[in-house]
Scaffold this motif. Structure first.
Motif, PDB file in Angstrom:
ATOM      1  N   PHE B  36       0.858  -1.186   0.000  1.00 60.33           N
ATOM      2  CA  PHE B  36       0.000   0.000   0.000  1.00 60.33           C
ATOM      3  C   PHE B  36       0.889   1.229   0.000  1.00 60.33           C
ATOM      4  N   LEU B  37       0.863   1.967  -1.095  1.00 57.88           N
ATOM      5  CA  LEU B  37       1.637   3.210  -1.176  1.00 57.88           C
ATOM      6  C   LEU B  37       0.745   4.331  -0.648  1.00 57.88           C
ATOM      7  N   VAL B  38       1.099   4.881   0.516  1.00 56.38           N
ATOM      8  CA  VAL B  38       0.239   5.880   1.143  1.00 56.38           C
ATOM      9  C   VAL B  38       0.815   7.271   0.911  1.00 56.38           C
ATOM     10  N   GLY B  39       0.050   8.139   0.255  1.00 56.67           N
ATOM     11  CA  GLY B  39       0.534   9.491  -0.021  1.00 56.67           C
ATOM     12  C   GLY B  39      -0.349  10.196  -1.036  1.00 56.67           C
ATOM     13  N   HIS B  63      -4.711   7.251  -0.850  1.00 57.74           N
ATOM     14  CA  HIS B  63      -4.501   8.701  -0.931  1.00 57.74           C
ATOM     15  C   HIS B  63      -4.430   9.348   0.461  1.00 57.74           C
ATOM     16  N   ALA B  64      -3.474  10.248   0.614  1.00 54.42           N
ATOM     17  CA  ALA B  64      -3.380  11.063   1.835  1.00 54.42           C
ATOM     18  C   ALA B  64      -3.102  12.492   1.381  1.00 54.42           C
ATOM     19  N   SER B  65      -3.892  13.416   1.880  1.00 53.69           N
ATOM     20  CA  SER B  65      -3.818  14.791   1.354  1.00 53.69           C
ATOM     21  C   SER B  65      -2.689  15.612   1.980  1.00 53.69           C
ATOM     22  N   LYS B  87      -2.479   7.848   8.121  1.00 51.70           N
ATOM     23  CA  LYS B  87      -3.304   6.925   7.328  1.00 51.70           C
ATOM     24  C   LYS B  87      -2.628   5.563   7.159  1.00 51.70           C
ATOM     25  N   GLY B  88      -1.318   5.594   7.081  1.00 47.82           N
ATOM     26  CA  GLY B  88      -0.576   4.339   6.939  1.00 47.82           C
ATOM     27  C   GLY B  88      -0.679   3.488   8.196  1.00 47.82           C
ATOM     28  N   ILE B  89      -0.497   4.130   9.332  1.00 47.84           N
ATOM     29  CA  ILE B  89      -0.571   3.381  10.596  1.00 47.84           C
ATOM     30  C   ILE B  89      -2.007   2.900  10.830  1.00 47.84           C
TER      31      ILE B  89
END
Lengths: 341, 341
Positions: B36-39, B63-65, B87-89
């Protein structure tokens, strides 16, 4: 005439290193001081037979019937007033010597110095001032391990003692003082270092803030790094351990191929230069700052050349009036903050 | 299928290192896990165009804003639930991911992990488990800097977490646990380490006693070295600083003569081997042991190859059921001592 006392019986190696090292220093400095060899008289006389003594008028033997072992516990030496270490430190107390050197048990040197000499008025705890290897110039770490537990005011005492030492011996002006911590921001640290930070900020004009472990050996523009003796000792030994690991690994790795053996051979003098900077031997011994007299402590493994450097460091300390300047600085600065502490 | 989440926005370098490093790990491990690529989604999609993706079914974008800056203070990120790190955690908390990796602000990773995941029941404080360079095998230092202040029971928690980590990941049996102090004798230490010594002696079967700073990198037969995060961080950074000093000095010294340049050239591969052992990159990332989930933290300066190793370390952690084994060990050992603490 300057008088230096040395604990001849101390160290991990044969007592030769102390006697011959001291005589070598006398040669190097053209008999410009007197040396008191403190230890078993017959043993010293016996050893002296094998070394040319160019300045017999400068060499005095002070007999001591016992000595403190390198691994002695405090209970073992507390009451031994006949030890070479006790008698040597006593020579300062009696004004017979201007400085004392021992490459013996550092806990015993600290305890005996405190018992016999006491502390400079205004100083709560003495500290070992350790020169750090770095690219440019000298910086010192204090306390290198005299006191495992510290209070905020001890950091100020270490700062002022270290500052004066750097000024007097290394002729530095505008001495910069850093606090060893875990981040540059004032908010970084443990509860003790945070207290110390605020105390230094208030009372120490040369204070530049927190510095980190890697700043001990990098280009960071700092002259005196203050810390408690627990953290200081662990940082120093961590650095020592890595220096050993790299040295050992280089030898081991280079044996793996002819190319590497030859490479190591060609690099030998460069490596020597690097390790010289890391080597305690160049400094001979480090001062125990804050006790009421000039006391130098050397590494137990010191060889003859290291003891020679230690004696020369002590002579320089006396010549530079290090002790008098420490006392003056403490009187001026610490006594002023006493009512606040 | 194993699911790994990575905070794509973290680190000192371009976010490429995270995306491409993760895809490289996927290649190396033949698409045997999901990432999962979070960003920032558009940014990630843009970057993905320039890298061949052999296992598209294994790659997911979350997605993370926003994202947490490397030098952010706790006040800056405390309430930011839209950050890539948060969001990743959260993916672990929601059971969507088995492990989380970030090469970001380690204080923020610690704070967010505690907020979102909490601690393993029975553990008071989590700790960073740092592998130490040494001649033979691996040993770890815990805590490498998660908590600046520690109490005696934290040392026991670090010991048990570290022991289980060494057992699970490095397949060691009869794990030996040492306490970082300033002398081998039980009487050596500061007031906190002396308390910890006695507590470990009573409650920790693998405890072998005090070890010293140089034992961090020498042949001393110890597997887990426990200390508070303040001392641990300073010891680690001191070692890092000297490694840099020697590396820099070697280059500088060797430039002084043609002989030395040639010597350095011949020794290059040997030196590489040595510095590889000292290099965080080989390990990729270190686990934050004690939080209620598998969290890996990497160096901010990590490059693509380091992130690849970090992802592989996380996959190994999940495959070895590291988290489950930590929980089991804590339940068995720490809960038993709880009524005494």
């Amino acid at each position: 005439m300057i008088n230096i006392a040395i604990d001849v019986m101390a160290g991990d190696l044969d007592i030769d290193v102390n006697i011959y090292g001291a005589l070598d220093a006398l040669d190097d400095l053209d008999g410009s001081f007197s040396i008191f060899l403190v230890g078993e008289e017959n043993l010293i006389l016996e050893k002296m037979k094998f070394k040319k003594n160019k300045y017999p008028q400068c060499v005095h033997i002070v007999h001591a019937s016992s000595f403190i072992k390198m691994d002695a516990k405090i209970a073992d030496f507390r009451s031994d007033k006949n030890s070479s270490m006790y008698k040597g430190i006593e020579l300062i107390k009696k004004n017979d010597a201007d400085a004392f050197i021992s490459i013996g048990n550092s806990g015993a040197i600290l305890a005996n110095s405190l018992t016999i000499l006491g502390r400079i008025k205004g100083v709560s705890r003495p500290g070992f001032a350790i020169p750090m290897p770095s690219k440019n110039g000298v910086k010192i770490l204090i306390d290198g391990g005299a006191n495992a537990d510290a209070k905020k005011e001890h950091y100020l005492h270490f700062a002022l003692l270290g500052e004066q030492y750097i000024k007097t011996i290394f002729s530095k002006k505008n001495v910069k003082i850093g606090l060893l911590s875990i981040g540059e921001e004032p908010s970084k640290g443990n509860s003790l270092s945070l207290e110390a930070y605020n105390f230094l900020l208030e009372h120490c004009s040369g204070f530049i803030g927190n510095i980190e472990g890697n700043d001990l050996t990098n280009d960071k523009d700092v002259d005196v790094i203050v810390t408690d003796g627990f953290t200081g000792n662990i940082a120093l030994k961590s650095i020592e351990g890595l220096a050993e690991l790299i040295r050992g690994s280089l030898i081991l790795e280079s044996k793996k191929s002819l190319k590497s053996i030859f490479g190591l051979f060609l690099l030998k003098s460069s490596l020597k230069n690097i390790y010289k900077r890391l080597d305690y031997r160049q400094y001979g011994a480090v001062p125990l700052l804050g006790v009421n007299g000039l006391v130098y402590v050397g590494h137990g493994k010191s060889d003859q050349a290291t003891v020679k450097n230690a004696v020369k460091a002590a002579v320089l300390g006396v010549n530079s009036q290090l002790f008098e300047s420490l006392k003056e600085s403490v009187a001026k600065n610490i006594v002023n903050t006493r009512n606040i502490i």
